[in-house]
Design an enzyme around this catalytic site. Structure first.
Site, PDB file in Angstrom:
ATOM      1  N   CYS A 213       5.092   7.820   5.849  1.00 20.10           N
ATOM      2  CA  CYS A 213       3.662   7.688   5.579  1.00 20.10           C
ATOM      3  C   CYS A 213       2.932   7.768   6.910  1.00 20.10           C
ATOM      4  O   CYS A 213       3.534   7.623   7.973  1.00 20.10           O
ATOM      5  CB  CYS A 213       3.349   6.370   4.876  1.00 20.10           C
TER       6      CYS A 213
ATOM      7  N   CYS B  25      -0.093   5.955   7.467  1.00 19.76           N
ATOM      8  CA  CYS B  25      -1.096   4.891   7.645  1.00 19.76           C
ATOM      9  C   CYS B  25      -0.819   3.960   8.817  1.00 19.76           C
ATOM     10  O   CYS B  25      -1.741   3.389   9.385  1.00 19.76           O
ATOM     11  CB  CYS B  25      -1.288   4.089   6.357  1.00 19.76           C
TER      12      CYS B  25
ATOM     13  N   CYS C 165      -3.595   6.923   4.688  1.00 19.06           N
ATOM     14  CA  CYS C 165      -2.271   7.539   4.580  1.00 19.06           C
ATOM     15  C   CYS C 165      -2.322   9.055   4.759  1.00 19.06           C
ATOM     16  O   CYS C 165      -1.283   9.720   4.732  1.00 19.06           O
ATOM     17  CB  CYS C 165      -1.648   7.204   3.222  1.00 19.06           C
TER      18      CYS C 165
ATOM     19  N   LYS D 107       3.160   4.401  -7.531  1.00 15.53           N
ATOM     20  CA  LYS D 107       2.638   3.424  -6.587  1.00 15.53           C
ATOM     21  C   LYS D 107       1.173   3.139  -6.911  1.00 15.53           C
ATOM     22  O   LYS D 107       0.341   4.044  -6.892  1.00 15.53           O
ATOM     23  CB  LYS D 107       2.770   3.961  -5.164  1.00 15.53           C
TER      24      LYS D 107
ATOM     25  N   ARG E 282      -0.062  -5.083   5.372  1.00 12.22           N
ATOM     26  CA  ARG E 282      -0.985  -4.410   6.290  1.00 12.22           C
ATOM     27  C   ARG E 282      -1.154  -5.221   7.568  1.00 12.22           C
ATOM     28  O   ARG E 282      -1.477  -4.663   8.607  1.00 12.22           O
ATOM     29  CB  ARG E 282      -2.304  -4.105   5.582  1.00 12.22           C
TER      30      ARG E 282
ATOM     31  N   GLU F 137       3.205  10.998 -12.826  1.00 15.58           N
ATOM     32  CA  GLU F 137       3.498  11.062 -11.385  1.00 15.58           C
ATOM     33  C   GLU F 137       5.004  11.213 -11.151  1.00 15.58           C
ATOM     34  O   GLU F 137       5.437  11.947 -10.264  1.00 15.58           O
ATOM     35  CB  GLU F 137       3.003   9.785 -10.684  1.00 15.58           C
TER      36      GLU F 137
ATOM     37  N   LYS G 218       6.347   0.502  -7.632  1.00 20.55           N
ATOM     38  CA  LYS G 218       5.737  -0.447  -6.702  1.00 20.55           C
ATOM     39  C   LYS G 218       4.304  -0.776  -7.078  1.00 20.55           C
ATOM     40  O   LYS G 218       3.563   0.138  -7.374  1.00 20.55           O
ATOM     41  CB  LYS G 218       5.801   0.227  -5.333  1.00 20.55           C
TER      42      LYS G 218
ATOM     43  N   SER H 270       4.909  -7.136  -0.315  1.00 18.40           N
ATOM     44  CA  SER H 270       4.577  -8.250   0.570  1.00 18.40           C
ATOM     45  C   SER H 270       3.840  -9.378  -0.140  1.00 18.40           C
ATOM     46  O   SER H 270       4.163 -10.546   0.035  1.00 18.40           O
ATOM     47  CB  SER H 270       3.750  -7.729   1.743  1.00 18.40           C
TER      48      SER H 270
ATOM     49  N   TYR I 187      11.782  -8.530   0.706  1.00 17.88           N
ATOM     50  CA  TYR I 187      11.829  -9.322   1.938  1.00 17.88           C
ATOM     51  C   TYR I 187      12.752 -10.527   1.779  1.00 17.88           C
ATOM     52  O   TYR I 187      13.061 -11.206   2.749  1.00 17.88           O
ATOM     53  CB  TYR I 187      10.406  -9.754   2.329  1.00 17.88           C
TER      54      TYR I 187
HETATM   55  C1  PBG Z   1       2.551   2.712   3.337  1.00 19.27           C
HETATM   56  C2  PBG Z   1       3.145   1.585   2.593  1.00 19.27           C
HETATM   57  C3  PBG Z   1       2.556   0.407   2.146  1.00 19.27           C
HETATM   58  C4  PBG Z   1       3.569  -0.371   1.604  1.00 19.27           C
HETATM   59  C5  PBG Z   1       4.733   0.359   1.691  1.00 19.27           C
HETATM   60  N1  PBG Z   1       4.459   1.586   2.283  1.00 19.27           N
HETATM   61  C6  PBG Z   1       1.157  -0.096   2.304  1.00 19.27           C
HETATM   62  C7  PBG Z   1       0.055   0.516   1.557  1.00 19.27           C
HETATM   63  O1  PBG Z   1       0.217   1.418   0.753  1.00 19.27           O
HETATM   64  O2  PBG Z   1      -1.045   0.072   1.856  1.00 19.27           O
HETATM   65  C8  PBG Z   1       3.392  -1.758   1.044  1.00 19.27           C
HETATM   66  C9  PBG Z   1       4.609  -2.616   1.058  1.00 19.27           C
HETATM   67  C10 PBG Z   1       4.363  -4.063   0.884  1.00 19.27           C
HETATM   68  O3  PBG Z   1       3.246  -4.518   0.551  1.00 19.27           O
HETATM   69  O4  PBG Z   1       5.321  -4.820   1.081  1.00 19.27           O
HETATM   70  N2  PBG Z   1       1.623   3.460   2.654  1.00 19.27           N
END
Ligand code: PBG
Length: 319
Positions: A112, A114, A122, A191, A201, A229, A244, A270, A309
């Site tokens: 990615c 970002c 992204c 996603k 983030r 998707e 996700k 997260s 995690y």
């Molecule tokens: C990158 C990405 C993200 C996550 C995984 N890959 C952040 C987002 O899309 O803002 C989130 C993972 C997490 O919250 O643990 N795009």
């Protein structure tokens, strides 16, 4: 049948094993760096040397693999740090591939932009005053270049999480052209634009500087769109798919499991981790039981593997 633990174990329908757990790691520059994330107790930004130690611990616990993210030295509009051959994740992959842990772990690299763009989106951004647009097509080349560079550095699997249309095909082409045709693509096909990515983030220093991700990540209300998707990504050559977030979207995982015969993983993101940790810190939930219940729920919904995690803590419980 519930009277004793041996009886309960005999009739248990869902099992977990450490090999089904994938641990995310956040690589940062420096040496000897092990910096805890404020909103994610027990999760760290790790310099490459520390990440190698963590990988060895994860391998000893029987964990299935790692998912690598990077915090670059500097960010720019072209996300140079993402595709730089000397980028932080590329350096990390080379070091990890040299370690004894590499033989036991699947090394996955998140693909990615970002974490590497100055604006935190992204993809490439076209800005016009206060108006902005994320440019899908001009982003694809950079994603493909990033994936090829990560695979060249030693990623066993590349995992695009950007949600641009057409990126799986672009990545497949780039891998094939680079002679990396053996590298599978784990696509974050489903996603959702989620508030539960908040703590990540902070960990990856990737919050968008303006706007949000709702123009490229999915609306949380849509399960049919999630299936579409997945269809698109599989059609473009994705080998595995990642769902996700996990717990707030168990029904979407179940729908995907019933419909597609490819390996399916789910990412306990997260915010799912942080909200449980917050409750543990207050003594409001029993840590071990709540953690395992959350993971079993994701497995029961149909995920073969889980990015979490909690991977190390759960592996310790599983023994
Ligand atoms: C990158 C990405 C993200 C996550 C995984 N890959 C952040 C987002 O899309 O803002 C989130 C993972 C997490 O919250 O643990 N795009």
């Amino acid at each position: 049948m519930r009277r004793t633990e041996p009886l309960r174990a005999l009739v248990r329908e869902t099992h977990l094993e450490p090999g089904a757990l994938i641990l995310p790691l956040f690589l940062c520059p420096g040496e000897g760096v092990r910096r805890e994330i404020g909103s994610m107790p027990g999760v760290f930004n790790l310099s490459v040397d520390e990440a190698v130690k963590e990988a060895e611990a994860a391998a000893a616990l029987g964990i299935g693999g790692l998912l690598l993210f990077g915090l670059p030295e500097s960010k720019d509009e072209q996300a140079t740090g993402a595709w730089d051959e000397e980028g932080i994740v590329q350096l990390g992959l080379r070091a990890l591939q040299q370690s004894s842990a590499a033989k036991k772990l699947v090394l996955m690299a998140d693909v990615c932009l970002c974490e590497y763009t100055s604006h935190g989106h992204c993809g490439m951004v076209k800005k016009d005053g206060d108006e902005y647009e994320i440019e899908n097509d001009s982003t694809l080349g950079l994603l493909a270049r990033t994936a090829a560079s990560l695979a060249r550095a030693g990623a066993d699997v590349v995992a695009p999480s950007d949600m641009m249309d057409g990126r799986v095909a672009a990545i497949r082409d780039a891998l094939d052209e680079a002679g990396l045709d053996q590298v599978p693509i784990l696509s974050y096909a489903s996603k959702f634009a989620s508030a539960f990515y908040g703590p990540f983030r902070e960990a990856a220093d990737s919050a968008p500087q303006f706007g949000d991700r709702r123009s490229y990540q999915m609306d949380g209300a849509n399960v049919r769109e999630a299936m579409r998707e997945i269809d698109l990504d599989l059609g473009e050559g994705a080998d595995m798919i990642l769902m996700k977030p996990a717990m707030p979207y168990l029904d979407v995982i179940r729908a995907a499991r019933e419909r597609y015969d490819v390996p399916i993983g789910a990412y306990q993101v997260s915010g799912e981790y942080s909200m449980l940790q917050a409750a543990f810190a207050r003594g409001w939930l029993e840590p071990k039981r709540a953690m395992m219940e959350s993971l079993v729920s994701i497995r029961r919904a149909g995920a073969g593997f889980i990015v979490t995690y909690f991977a190390e803590e759960a592996a310790k419980v599983l023994g």
